[in-house]
Design an enzyme around this catalytic site. Structure first.
Site, PDB file in Angstrom:
ATOM      1  N   GLU A  88      25.136  49.363  41.791  1.00  0.00           N
ATOM      2  CA  GLU A  88      26.210  48.362  41.782  1.00  0.00           C
ATOM      3  C   GLU A  88      27.462  48.989  42.378  1.00  0.00           C
ATOM      4  O   GLU A  88      27.948  50.012  41.892  1.00  0.00           O
ATOM      5  CB  GLU A  88      26.511  47.823  40.390  1.00  0.00           C
ATOM      6  CG  GLU A  88      27.621  46.779  40.458  1.00  0.00           C
ATOM      7  CD  GLU A  88      27.834  45.977  39.183  1.00  0.00           C
ATOM      8  OE1 GLU A  88      28.644  45.034  39.214  1.00  0.00           O
ATOM      9  OE2 GLU A  88      27.190  46.296  38.175  1.00  0.00           O
ATOM     10  N   GLU A 128      32.388  53.128  41.370  1.00  0.00           N
ATOM     11  CA  GLU A 128      33.731  52.555  41.294  1.00  0.00           C
ATOM     12  C   GLU A 128      34.734  53.673  41.542  1.00  0.00           C
ATOM     13  O   GLU A 128      34.469  54.833  41.228  1.00  0.00           O
ATOM     14  CB  GLU A 128      33.948  51.919  39.915  1.00  0.00           C
ATOM     15  CG  GLU A 128      35.324  51.317  39.667  1.00  0.00           C
ATOM     16  CD  GLU A 128      35.673  50.229  40.649  1.00  0.00           C
ATOM     17  OE1 GLU A 128      36.543  50.488  41.503  1.00  0.00           O
ATOM     18  OE2 GLU A 128      35.078  49.129  40.591  1.00  0.00           O
ATOM     19  N   ASP A 154      33.754  57.076  46.681  1.00  0.00           N
ATOM     20  CA  ASP A 154      33.573  56.110  47.760  1.00  0.00           C
ATOM     21  C   ASP A 154      32.085  55.777  47.913  1.00  0.00           C
ATOM     22  O   ASP A 154      31.251  56.672  48.091  1.00  0.00           O
ATOM     23  CB  ASP A 154      34.128  56.714  49.056  1.00  0.00           C
ATOM     24  CG  ASP A 154      33.884  55.855  50.282  1.00  0.00           C
ATOM     25  OD1 ASP A 154      33.605  54.654  50.124  1.00  0.00           O
ATOM     26  OD2 ASP A 154      33.978  56.385  51.396  1.00  0.00           O
ATOM     27  N   ASP A 192      36.611  43.232  47.338  1.00  0.00           N
ATOM     28  CA  ASP A 192      37.945  42.870  47.834  1.00  0.00           C
ATOM     29  C   ASP A 192      37.796  42.090  49.138  1.00  0.00           C
ATOM     30  O   ASP A 192      37.215  42.588  50.096  1.00  0.00           O
ATOM     31  CB  ASP A 192      38.764  44.138  48.066  1.00  0.00           C
ATOM     32  CG  ASP A 192      40.251  43.849  48.255  1.00  0.00           C
ATOM     33  OD1 ASP A 192      40.577  42.766  48.786  1.00  0.00           O
ATOM     34  OD2 ASP A 192      41.073  44.704  47.888  1.00  0.00           O
ATOM     35  N   LYS A 242      43.841  38.858  54.774  1.00  0.00           N
ATOM     36  CA  LYS A 242      44.621  38.804  56.013  1.00  0.00           C
ATOM     37  C   LYS A 242      43.772  39.257  57.201  1.00  0.00           C
ATOM     38  O   LYS A 242      43.007  40.203  57.095  1.00  0.00           O
ATOM     39  CB  LYS A 242      45.872  39.678  55.891  1.00  0.00           C
ATOM     40  CG  LYS A 242      46.863  39.186  54.835  1.00  0.00           C
ATOM     41  CD  LYS A 242      48.082  40.082  54.777  1.00  0.00           C
ATOM     42  CE  LYS A 242      49.068  39.585  53.724  1.00  0.00           C
ATOM     43  NZ  LYS A 242      50.263  40.460  53.617  1.00  0.00           N
ATOM     44  N   ASP A 244      33.968  34.762  46.129  1.00  0.00           N
ATOM     45  CA  ASP A 244      34.604  33.455  45.978  1.00  0.00           C
ATOM     46  C   ASP A 244      35.549  33.155  47.143  1.00  0.00           C
ATOM     47  O   ASP A 244      36.387  32.271  47.041  1.00  0.00           O
ATOM     48  CB  ASP A 244      35.352  33.370  44.639  1.00  0.00           C
ATOM     49  CG  ASP A 244      36.373  34.483  44.456  1.00  0.00           C
ATOM     50  OD1 ASP A 244      36.413  35.408  45.289  1.00  0.00           O
ATOM     51  OD2 ASP A 244      37.141  34.431  43.479  1.00  0.00           O
ATOM     52  N   LYS A 270      34.748  35.540  33.141  1.00  0.00           N
ATOM     53  CA  LYS A 270      35.863  34.680  32.770  1.00  0.00           C
ATOM     54  C   LYS A 270      36.652  34.254  34.009  1.00  0.00           C
ATOM     55  O   LYS A 270      37.047  33.090  34.148  1.00  0.00           O
ATOM     56  CB  LYS A 270      36.773  35.415  31.782  1.00  0.00           C
ATOM     57  CG  LYS A 270      36.124  35.714  30.450  1.00  0.00           C
ATOM     58  CD  LYS A 270      37.062  36.501  29.550  1.00  0.00           C
ATOM     59  CE  LYS A 270      36.388  36.853  28.230  1.00  0.00           C
ATOM     60  NZ  LYS A 270      37.257  37.697  27.368  1.00  0.00           N
ATOM     61  N   GLU A 315      35.529  33.994  37.061  1.00  0.00           N
ATOM     62  CA  GLU A 315      34.729  33.057  37.849  1.00  0.00           C
ATOM     63  C   GLU A 315      34.717  31.676  37.201  1.00  0.00           C
ATOM     64  O   GLU A 315      34.841  30.656  37.893  1.00  0.00           O
ATOM     65  CB  GLU A 315      33.306  33.594  37.984  1.00  0.00           C
ATOM     66  CG  GLU A 315      32.417  32.794  38.916  1.00  0.00           C
ATOM     67  CD  GLU A 315      31.046  33.394  39.064  1.00  0.00           C
ATOM     68  OE1 GLU A 315      30.215  32.784  39.757  1.00  0.00           O
ATOM     69  OE2 GLU A 315      30.799  34.469  38.491  1.00  0.00           O
TER      70      GLU A 315
END
Length: 250
Positions: free
Chosen positions: A71, A96, A123, A146, A150, A182, A218, A220
């Site tokens: 993950e 992470e 990384d 993320d 932009k 999303d 939560k 989502e």
């Protein structure tokens, strides 16, 4: 006279090891709670694996032989914890970079007495390249990375052709990649990039229904109530011999 105890140590993602790839994250000083700090101090040595520039022995790392799911970017670890609880026969290797997330997941591991999660704070590109052997993983989860919304920042998005080629090479034949976002534009990019990778095949015509094993967070749920969309994509690694890429790609 008693001396005050020093605060628990705060770990950070290790320095880059000579890579030139564009990173999908930036180091920033994020808020971390005392309980997350304490979890890092208490449980990091037990459940974390230090990044090293050599292949990881997954059986030794987990103390058993079992399918391993990677993950990438587990955030606060809520989803990781729930999936690991629901799938005790699978191993979960979470990657992470941020202290708060690492501390939060360590706390969840301890509170729920989970033994099938390990953490690497580094990384993800370098972890895949240097520590994961080809044809090894049973799956990969990339949930809500993320979106870098932009236009000038799109180059920082994790889902890029070179990264997906590398990730696909680390999957065992028949293993899966499950992405969710999303951000519709990022979903479109994910679909384009994943579909273009010769080593992968889509399990659906385009986007997939959310599988039962991925719980709604939560955040989502709140977005869905506001009418925001969520897009899941599930691709699988083609059988050996069907790949256009050498599985030793890096």
């Amino acid at each position: 006279m008693n001396q005050p105890k020093p605060p628990p140590p705060i770990v950070t993602a290790q320095e880059p090891s000579g890579s030139t790839h564009i990173r999908s994250f930036v180091h920033r000083r994020a808020h971390i709670t005392p309980s997350q700090e304490q979890a890092i101090a208490s449980w990091l040595p037990r459940w974390a694996i230090t990044y090293q520039n050599h292949l990881l022995d997954l059986e030794a790392a987990f103390g058993r032989q079992a399918p391993t799911i990677l993950e990438i970017g587990f955030g606060m670890g809520e989803t990781t914890q729930q999936i690991a609880q629901a799938r005790p026969d699978d191993n979960f290797l979470g990657v992470e970079v941020f202290n708060a997330g690492v501390g939060a997941l360590l706390k969840r591991i301890h509170e729920h007495e989970l033994d099938n999660i390990r953490i690497i704070q580094h990384d993800a590109v370098e972890v895949l390249r240097d520590m994961i052997a080809p044809n090894t993983l049973a799956g990969a989860h990339i949930y809500f990375p993320d979106p870098w919304p932009k236009n000038r920042h799109h180059k920082r998005r994790l889902i890029q052709p070179a990264f997906i080629q590398l990730l696909a090479s680390r999957l065992a034949p028949g293993a899966y990649i499950h992405c969710a976002t999303d951000w519709e534009h990022y979903a479109q990019q994910m679909l384009e990039v994943l579909s273009a990778e010769p080593g992968l095949q889509n399990t659906c015509t385009d986007y997939a229904p959310r599988p039962d094993y991925r719980p709604l967070t939560k955040f989502e749920n709140r977005g869905l109530r506001l009418g925001h969309g969520v897009w899941d994509l599930i691709f699988t690694r083609r059988p050996q011999g069907d790949d256009a890429h050498d599985t030793k790609a890096d």
